[in-house]
Write an enzyme that holds these catalytic residues in place. Structure first.
Site, PDB file in Angstrom:
ATOM      1  N   SER A  35       0.901  -1.155   0.007  1.00 38.38           N
ATOM      2  CA  SER A  35      -0.135   0.003   0.102  1.00 38.38           C
ATOM      3  C   SER A  35       0.903   1.162   0.054  1.00 38.38           C
ATOM      4  CB  SER A  35      -0.766   0.036   1.083  1.00 38.38           C
ATOM      5  OG  SER A  35      -1.501   1.081   1.486  1.00 38.38           O
ATOM      6  N   TYR A  89      -2.169  -1.524  10.115  1.00 38.04           N
ATOM      7  CA  TYR A  89      -2.086  -1.490   8.613  1.00 38.04           C
ATOM      8  C   TYR A  89      -0.842  -1.320   8.108  1.00 38.04           C
ATOM      9  CZ  TYR A  89      -4.026  -1.157   4.092  1.00 38.04           C
ATOM     10  OH  TYR A  89      -4.349  -1.508   2.718  1.00 38.04           O
TER      11      TYR A  89
HETATM   12  N1  LIG Z   1      -8.836   0.162  -1.384  1.00 39.95           N
HETATM   13  C1  LIG Z   1      -7.766   0.884  -1.272  1.00 39.95           C
HETATM   14  O1  LIG Z   1      -7.585   2.115  -1.092  1.00 39.95           O
HETATM   15  C2  LIG Z   1      -6.410   0.207  -0.927  1.00 39.95           C
HETATM   16  C3  LIG Z   1      -5.187   0.884  -0.909  1.00 39.95           C
HETATM   17  C4  LIG Z   1      -3.893   0.395  -0.748  1.00 39.95           C
HETATM   18  C5  LIG Z   1      -3.849  -0.972  -0.546  1.00 39.95           C
HETATM   19  N2  LIG Z   1      -5.118  -1.593  -0.767  1.00 39.95           N
HETATM   20  C6  LIG Z   1      -5.003  -3.221  -0.739  1.00 39.95           C
HETATM   21  O2  LIG Z   1      -5.514  -3.815  -1.649  1.00 39.95           O
HETATM   22  C7  LIG Z   1      -5.993  -5.359  -1.367  1.00 39.95           C
HETATM   23  C8  LIG Z   1      -7.415  -5.404  -1.895  1.00 39.95           C
HETATM   24  O3  LIG Z   1      -8.098  -4.627  -1.315  1.00 39.95           O
HETATM   25  P1  LIG Z   1      -9.544  -3.869  -1.771  1.00 39.95           P
HETATM   26  O4  LIG Z   1      -9.314  -2.375  -1.779  1.00 39.95           O
HETATM   27  O5  LIG Z   1      -9.758  -4.222  -3.168  1.00 39.95           O
HETATM   28  O6  LIG Z   1     -10.511  -4.083  -0.788  1.00 39.95           O
HETATM   29  P2  LIG Z   1     -11.777  -5.076  -0.711  1.00 39.95           P
HETATM   30  O7  LIG Z   1     -12.577  -5.220   0.587  1.00 39.95           O
HETATM   31  O8  LIG Z   1     -12.806  -4.454  -1.880  1.00 39.95           O
HETATM   32  O9  LIG Z   1     -11.419  -6.671  -0.977  1.00 39.95           O
HETATM   33  C9  LIG Z   1     -10.742  -7.379  -0.173  1.00 39.95           C
HETATM   34  C10 LIG Z   1     -11.150  -8.849  -0.532  1.00 39.95           C
HETATM   35  O10 LIG Z   1     -10.217  -9.583   0.324  1.00 39.95           O
HETATM   36  C11 LIG Z   1     -10.963 -10.620   0.860  1.00 39.95           C
HETATM   37  N3  LIG Z   1     -10.520 -10.859   2.091  1.00 39.95           N
HETATM   38  C12 LIG Z   1     -10.667 -10.485   3.496  1.00 39.95           C
HETATM   39  N4  LIG Z   1     -10.092 -11.393   4.205  1.00 39.95           N
HETATM   40  C13 LIG Z   1      -9.868 -12.469   3.606  1.00 39.95           C
HETATM   41  C14 LIG Z   1      -9.250 -13.651   4.072  1.00 39.95           C
HETATM   42  N5  LIG Z   1      -8.847 -14.076   5.256  1.00 39.95           N
HETATM   43  N6  LIG Z   1      -8.892 -14.573   3.113  1.00 39.95           N
HETATM   44  C15 LIG Z   1      -9.271 -14.544   1.942  1.00 39.95           C
HETATM   45  N7  LIG Z   1      -9.834 -13.336   1.355  1.00 39.95           N
HETATM   46  C16 LIG Z   1     -10.135 -12.247   2.344  1.00 39.95           C
HETATM   47  C17 LIG Z   1     -12.333 -10.046   1.155  1.00 39.95           C
HETATM   48  O11 LIG Z   1     -13.414 -10.978   1.392  1.00 39.95           O
HETATM   49  C18 LIG Z   1     -12.477  -9.086  -0.074  1.00 39.95           C
HETATM   50  O12 LIG Z   1     -13.006  -9.718  -1.125  1.00 39.95           O
HETATM   51  C19 LIG Z   1      -5.832  -5.280  -0.007  1.00 39.95           C
HETATM   52  O13 LIG Z   1      -4.546  -5.975   0.331  1.00 39.95           O
HETATM   53  C20 LIG Z   1      -5.759  -3.922   0.588  1.00 39.95           C
HETATM   54  O14 LIG Z   1      -4.993  -3.798   1.872  1.00 39.95           O
HETATM   55  C21 LIG Z   1      -6.315  -1.355  -0.910  1.00 39.95           C
END
Ligand SMILES: NC(=O)c1ccc[n+]([C@@H]2O[C@H](COP(=O)([O-])OP(=O)(O)OC[C@H]3O[C@@H](n4cnc5c(N)ncnc54)[C@H](O)[C@@H]3O)[C@@H](O)[C@H]2O)c1
Length: 283
Positions: A143, A156
């Site tokens: 991230s 985080y």
């Molecule tokens: N959205 C943002 O602004 C952002 C910024 C930086 C990094 N990220 C990272 O991007 C990645 C994707 O996140 P997103 O933003 O698409 O969020 P999201 O919540 O839309 O998707 C995350 C997915 O991970 C799944 N998940 C959660 N716990 C789990 C587990 N124990 N086993 C298997 N699956 C699991 C959830 O069910 C969900 O489908 C994450 O690693 C997040 O930290 C997101």
């Protein structure tokens, strides 16, 4: 170094494929002809992702915290594989908002188990397959909070810095060993997904008394990139042979701050946060 083969049309594994960036990656790569092996803990969301795809799909309900199950999943993927595996996206992740003083240990442990150990388990499960093939990419999601520390995001940030350290170490090992397998870190800025809505928040750490929904809405209003755009940037980054992929204009700001002012970036960020908070109070 020669440019790697494009991901398009080649098999990939994606965790966290039931929502957000993972779902967008699955949709994009499947549309481009890639067989996709999708995993998530959310069975309904995973089925919804798969139902919208027309190409070859393997779905697997998987909790990335379970190292043994990740190994089983890797074996299942290997049996299913129509061709060498092009990339493994260790993307599943969750969020927690809390000050360090008020941190609840179960919440922080939950996050570290998913966001860091989940990535490590996924890497360990699939790396031997990629090494045996002599090609492919491990793509681990960190991230911008893996570049800078942020108030009320200590768990985080710690997990995302850890993903970065782990993946960068692996990259050096692979290079030293002369392997063509790549280890890539992804640093998204704010992406409009469900992450804030699914976050664990006991109370608003800023003292403004916002509900989780209000905080999520505020987070979403600040995001600059859609999941589809994020998937396109990540795909292009992997295809171009990048070792580190910054996703969104805000990611470039975080990266610049980390380089220009590695100890005092918080003063700049506080000013930005203070302004956005003032706007909220004025509204
Ligand atoms: N959205 C943002 O602004 C952002 C910024 C930086 C990094 N990220 C990272 O991007 C990645 C994707 O996140 P997103 O933003 O698409 O969020 P999201 O919540 O839309 O998707 C995350 C997915 O991970 C799944 N998940 C959660 N716990 C789990 C587990 N124990 N086993 C298997 N699956 C699991 C959830 O069910 C969900 O489908 C994450 O690693 C997040 O930290 C997101």
């Amino acid at each position: 170094m020669s440019r790697p083969r494009s991901l398009a049309g080649r098999p990939v594994v994606i965790t966290g494929a039931a929502s957000g960036i993972g779902r967008a990656l699955a949709t994009r790569l499947s549309r481009l002809g890639s067989p996709v092996a999708l995993a998530d803990v959310d069975a309904d969301g995973l089925n919804a992702t798969a139902a919208a795809l027309h190409g070859r799909v393997l779905t697997r309900v998987l909790d990335v915290r379970d190292a043994e199950d990740q190994l089983k999943f890797a074996a299942e993927v290997q049996d299913w594989l129509p061709a060498p595996l092009a990339a493994v996206f260790n993307n599943a992740g969750v969020a927690v908002t809390s000050s360090v003083l008020d941190a609840v240990i179960e919440d922080d442990d939950w996050l570290h188990d998913i966001n860091f150990h989940g990535v490590v388990h996924g890497t360990r499960a699939f790396l031997p397959i990629l090494v045996a093939q002599g090609e492919g990419a491990i793509v681990n999601t960190s991230s911008v909070f893996g570049l800078l520390g942020m108030p009320n995001q200590s768990a985080y940030c710690a997990a995302k810095f850890a993903v970065r350290g782990f993946t960068e170490s692996l990259r050096q090992e692979l290079a030293l060993g002369g392997s063509a397998v790549r280890a890539i870190t992804v640093h998204p800025g704010g992406i409009t997904t469900n992450i804030a809505r699914n976050a664990r928040v006991r109370r608003d750490p800023t003292g403004l008394g916002r509900s989780r929904e209000e905080m999520a809405a505020q987070f979403e209003a600040m995001t600059m990139t859609s999941p589809d755009k994020a998937a396109a940037i990540i795909h292009a980054g992997v295809d171009r042979g990048k070792a580190r992929i910054l996703v969104g204009p805000d990611a470039y700001l975080f990266d610049a701050l980390a380089r220009i002012t590695p100890t005092h970036y918080n003063a700049v960020l506080s000013r930005v946060l203070w302004r956005s908070r003032r706007k909220e109070t004025v509204r």
